[in-house]
Design an enzyme around this catalytic site. Structure first.
Site, PDB file in Angstrom:
ATOM      1  N   ASP A 174       0.850  -1.176   0.000  1.00  0.00           N
ATOM      2  CA  ASP A 174       0.000   0.000   0.000  1.00  0.00           C
ATOM      3  C   ASP A 174       0.896   1.239   0.000  1.00  0.00           C
ATOM      4  O   ASP A 174       2.123   1.151   0.142  1.00  0.00           O
ATOM      5  CB  ASP A 174      -0.939  -0.007   1.211  1.00  0.00           C
ATOM      6  CG  ASP A 174      -2.251   0.702   0.933  1.00  0.00           C
ATOM      7  OD1 ASP A 174      -2.256   1.637   0.093  1.00  0.00           O
ATOM      8  OD2 ASP A 174      -3.272   0.357   1.543  1.00  0.00           O
ATOM      9  N   GLU A 233     -10.964   6.566   4.050  1.00  0.00           N
ATOM     10  CA  GLU A 233     -10.018   5.962   4.992  1.00  0.00           C
ATOM     11  C   GLU A 233     -10.230   6.473   6.419  1.00  0.00           C
ATOM     12  O   GLU A 233     -11.346   6.758   6.837  1.00  0.00           O
ATOM     13  CB  GLU A 233      -8.592   6.144   4.477  1.00  0.00           C
ATOM     14  CG  GLU A 233      -8.397   5.488   3.122  1.00  0.00           C
ATOM     15  CD  GLU A 233      -6.960   5.455   2.653  1.00  0.00           C
ATOM     16  OE1 GLU A 233      -6.038   5.380   3.480  1.00  0.00           O
ATOM     17  OE2 GLU A 233      -6.744   5.507   1.423  1.00  0.00           O
TER      18      GLU A 233
END
Length: 1018
Positions: free
Chosen positions: A634, A826
């Site tokens: 990521d 997020e």
């Protein structure tokens, strides 16, 4: 800012000089503090900022200094502070910061006054108080456009490698056009300097720090190179052996005026890997653009290559060195490249495995490490580092777009980066990736699908595949062959800011919707990947990100995201790991580890960051599940592993990460990886495995044969066929939770009063990860809002709108109040990080007023359930609309009965936040609405008794096929809901929810048995 010389200018200079002398004596200033001595004909410096209080802390349109950042704690804290050591005046600008994402400050000139003219000066300078940290800071200037926040951005950098005050001089010739972000898509990409709107400073990320700054001013006489510049039409000119390259030289001037003085360009080949006389015919000479020639004039230099006796060769470079007089020279030396040829890996007739083995055998360690490196497009600027570091991949993070943000600009940008790979030895193409998580969501005008939580509500696996296919087609048409989607997280707590990225709380539901992978990639064997409408998919985030516990995150102000998932081995296998096993069977090309940590109860290891978890990546994913693709980290994901950066590199790669997303630290990653291999800390075998996995996907995608964008499907982007799929997905995602008195469907003859914050806002309707990372409210892309769609659906009826319900409510038949959330992504959206699950005061007031005046329907446009129980009694109709995307027509389709409501809850709807987490299968289960719940407006909704359910159960024992089995369960589910009559009680909610889980798992007889129990309790 006032461009006038302040009083006592000479005394000010004397003060600064005396200060410098006294500071030197005290050891505060380095001897190199002052810049070059001013020449006699230099104009006097012009102040921009003295920081004495003459410029306030304010935002547009007023003149002012203001801060900004990527998170709530990223903007620096600023103050004007008196200091005895101030280089000028009495005060300086001081600031403190602790930036995890990005942050800095700007000075914008007043937007309602004329822009400033800086064109008479050489550059801009200021005093900076250094701490010797060696960190890099970015200084940006704002050129042209309407105002400071809609201007063209140019930047340069300086390094804080000194202690005490130092005057930093930044010549305007040093500034480069910003390629990672332009708020208005650029003006003309020429630094005119005659219409300036201010400056900005981007502060470094990392540990907490402070800064001080003083006396920003323009200095020196304008450099002639600012008036004219010479450019080439490309940086790299690939040709087949024996071919010729034509290098076009152009001269452009500020303001596009004729060239003021002669501009000469001397050129000569030499210095590359090609051999003069053997591989090419050397050339040298000079071209002149005489004074008076029009801006934009071009001249061509031809470089001819020759055929030699070698049948197989790697690529060879021929730099064309340019020396410019009278103008600014090109930023880099153009290179002619003789293409690689005759080598086995270039033979498309060979099996991919043989091509990979041949190429890997030829590569150096540095080239292999480069293939394992992914950089952000904004980090590589115009792309020179693509070839310098043999980069394997680039990405666009959320909101990282070309200018203008069009399909053609995307293709041109990516082709430009791809061109850079032609200057490497083996011309290995880049694989470019984006987060297209609900359509090509970074692209303005693309078809935006409902977020995954809405797709899960459809329970329609075929539709999920079609949605993936639409996304893949639009993404590939812009030159992007790789999508960081789908998210296979199993969301177990709606306080999580990423919960809308999940198909739902049940692993069986997530597995059912994984048909989206086939929509992205095509056949499981990868044979469709080279099609112009398919992309490589990414299963993320491995593993357990949906199970992170509230309060376990240590990232900034996050409360859930990137935290710790604590589970038994059995729970891990059954809930979080199961979807990835299915993804591997579907041939998913890449897998992305989670930022979160995994703590398996009883293994004695405690929480382990997933990017460091070799047991899970190497052991479970690659060895046990048999994953053959490659693992991509990521965004800066390895940075969260405990230890220094070299240990992060070593640990992550040894754990099984094959490619590392190092957006702006790609050089450090590549170099450290080489060093770790040379030190024996990472084996060559591990490197070859990683590179082989990466190259395999590049070959499957057909990138070696067709590295550049295939835009043949570009006309389908945002087209009617694609929007029809999104419209169907929006319609099927709508979950009808309450329908007293059959208030729905609406009749086209009814007078409708529409209110609420989300009725007419395409940004709120599409949510986070739309155009930018966090998304934003407002008219951010093309689409149809719910209000617009309702007016289209009932063109002859009155459909009035009052956002805050302040308009009179008399005379209407029914009200529709569209409320819910504003965009987030997020951990920014975590509950407790400035968010909760309550409606805003304005939304509550709108619901209360409309529902108190007439029959009403409330539509909840949100990424997760909202707490509505205290108002449920006063509402006639309630719809979970989720985040339906750009096609509000799909919402209107079910509101007006063009299609029936068929959606089911993909997550449990709680009564209160204190119940969270609450999920199907919990021992104590008392929701507002259970998992799987969803009323219907079908014309012939099923009716029956327990006898009917018993008959359905008998049929379920002999049913063949998922479609037939789930049809039986659907009929039984609707019968149970009808008996319940809208009253949800704990006694029947638990078996009802468990029935849906069993049905999705293929146990139709078990599901019917649960529904019979629920019927008895309803």
């Amino acid at each position: 800012m006032r461009h006038v010389t302040p009083p006592h200018r000479n005394s000010r200079r004397r003060r600064a000089a005396l200060l410098a002398v006294s500071a030197l004596a005290a050891g505060l200033l380095p001897l190199t503090t002052a810049g070059p001595a001013a020449s006699a004909d230099d104009p006097a410096p012009v102040p921009v900022d003295r920081f004495e209080g003459e410029v306030p802390f304010a935002n547009q349109p007023a003149e002012g200094i203001f801060t900004w950042g990527g998170d709530t704690d990223d903007p620096p804290k600023l103050e004007l502070k008196e200091r005895t050591d101030a280089p000028e005046g009495a005060k300086v600008l001081e600031g403190s910061y602790d930036i995890s994402g990005y942050g800095g400050f700007s000075h914008d000139f007043a937007a309602d006054r004329p822009a400033h003219d800086w064109s008479a000066h050489r550059g801009i300078r200021f005093w900076w108080y250094g701490d010797g940290s060696g960190r890099t800071l970015t200084f940006e200037i704002k050129d042209g456009g309407a105002h400071g926040e809609a201007s063209e951005l140019w930047n340069t950098r300086f390094t804080d490698d000194f202690s005490g005050w130092k005057q930093i001089e930044l010549p305007f010739t040093q500034f480069a056009y910003r390629t990672d972000y332009q708020p208005v898509g650029g003006i003309d990409q020429v630094l005119g300097l005659d219409k300036m709107w201010g400056y900005a400073v981007t502060l470094p990320t990392g540990s907490k720090s402070q800064f001080a700054m003083d006396d920003v001013e323009l200095y020196g006489k304008a450099d002639p190179a600012l008036r004219a510049s010479v450019t080439t039409d490309a940086a790299v000119y690939p040709v087949k052996e024996g071919g010729s390259a034509k290098v076009r030289l152009s001269v452009t001037t500020t303001g596009n005026v004729p060239v003021a003085d002669d501009v000469t360009v001397a050129y000569a080949t030499g210095g590359g890997t090609a051999t003069a006389g053997k591989d090419y015919t050397p050339v040298s000479g000079k071209v002149t653009f005489p004074a008076g020639m029009a801006s934009g004039a071009t001249k061509t230099v031809t470089v001819a290559t020759t055929k030699d006796r070698e049948k197989a060769e790697s690529a060879e470079t021929i730099p064309l060195k340019l020396t410019v007089t009278g103008a600014k020279a090109p930023a880099e030396t153009p290179q002619v490249v003789v293409d690689a040829h005759g080598l086995p890996y270039l033979d498309a007739r060979l099996p991919v495995k043989k091509r990979v083995a041949d190429l890997v055998s030829r590569m150096s360690l540095a080239e292999k490490a480069g293939q394992m490196t992914q950089a952000e497009r904004g980090g590589v600027g115009t792309g020179g580092d693509v070839s310098s570091y043999d980069l394997g991949s680039l990405l666009s993070g959320g909101g990282s777009t070309p200018t203008p943000n069009t399909a053609a600009a995307w293709a041109k940008m990516i082709d430009g980066f791809q061109l850079r790979t032609r200057a490497t030895r083996f011309q290995i193409p880049l694989i470019y990736g984006v987060d297209a998580v609900h359509g090509h969501n970074n692209l303005t005008g693309a078809t935006i699908m409902p977020h995954n939580i809405g797709i899960g509500a459809t329970r329609d696996a075929a539709l999920a595949e079609r949605a993936g296919a639409v996304t893949a087609s639009e993404v590939r048409a812009t030159g992007v062959p790789w999508d960081f989607a789908p998210c296979l997280c199993v969301s177990r707590d709606e306080r999580w800011g990423r919960s809308y990225e999940s198909f739902g709380e049940d692993p069986a539901l997530v597995k059912k919707m994984e048909t989206m992978i086939q929509g992205f990639q095509g056949r499981a064997d990868g044979s469709d990947l080279d099609r112009d409408d398919k992309v490589l998919a990414t299963a993320k985030h491995f593993v357990g990100d949906g199970g992170t516990a509230y309060g376990s995150s240590t990232t900034g102000t996050y409360t859930v995201d990137q935290g710790v998932t604590t589970v038994t081995k059995q729970e891990l296998e059954a809930v979080h790991l199961a979807p990835f096993g299915d993804a591997v069977k579907r041939g998913v090309g890449t897998v992305m580890p989670s930022y979160s940590s995994l703590d398996v109860i009883g293994d004695g290891e405690g929480p382990v960051k997933m990017h460091a978890d070799a047991k899970m990546i190497n052991g479970e994913l690659k060895d046990r599940l048999g994953f053959e693709g490659f693992v991509i980290s990521d965004y800066n994901g390895i940075d969260q592993i405990p230890g220094d950066y070299k240990s992060d590199v070593r640990t992550s790669v040894n754990a099984g990460v094959d490619m590392v997303m190092a957006p702006y630290s790609y050089k450090e990653f590549r170099d450290d990886l080489v060093g770790e291999v040379e030190a024996g800390n990472v084996t060559g075998k591990r490197i070859d495995d990683a590179v082989s996995r990466i190259l395999t996907q590049k070959f499957r995608l057909g990138l070696f044969e067709r590295p550049y964008a295939d835009t043949s499907n570009a006309d389908r982007i945002g087209g009617s066929a694609h929007r029809a799929v999104a419209r169907q997905a929006a319609a099927e995602s709508q979950v009808l939770l309450k329908n007293d008195g059959n208030v729905l469907p609406l009749r086209k003859s009814q007078k409708v009063y529409v209110a609420g914050s989300n009725a007419d806002d395409i940004g709120n309707q599409t949510g986070g990860w739309t155009i930018t990372w966090q998304g934003s409210s407002g008219n951010i892309t093309d689409g149809t809002t719910v209000l617009q769609a309702m007016r289209k659906a009932a063109p002859d009826a009155t459909v009035a709108y009052s956002k805050d319900a302040s308009a009179p409510t008399d005379g209407y038949d029914v009200g529709v109040v569209v409320v819910g959330e504003t965009p987030y992504a997020e951990g920014i959206g975590d509950v407790g990080n400035g968010n909760d699950l309550e409606l805003t005061a304005a939304d509550k007031a709108a619901v209360d007023k409309v529902c108190g005046a007439m029959k009403c329907v409330v539509l909840m446009v949100s990424g997760r359930p909202q707490l509505i129980g205290d108002r449920l009694g006063g509402i006639d109709g309630l719809v979970a609309s989720w985040l339906p995307g750009t096609e509000g027509d799909g919402v209107a389709d079910v509101l007006y009965g063009r299609k029936p409501f068929t959606g089911q809850l993909p997550v449990t709807w709680p009564k209160s936040e204190s119940q969270l987490p609450i999920n199907v299968g919990d021992a104590a289960y008392d929701p507002q609405f259970p998992y799987g719940y969803g009323l219907t407006t079908r014309a012939e909704a099923p009716a029956g008794s327990e006898h009917t359910l018993q008959a359905l159960a008998r049929s379920a024992r002999h049913v063949h096929g998922a479609k037939a089995g789930q049809a039986l369960v659907t009929e039984a589910r609707l019968i149970v809901q009808k008996k319940a009559g809208g009253s949800v009680r704990q006694a029947w909610a638990k078996p009802f929810a468990e029935a849906d889980h069993l049905s999705l798992s293929g146990d139709y007889a078990g599901a019917l048995a649960k529904l019979i129990t629920a019927y008895r309790e309803a």
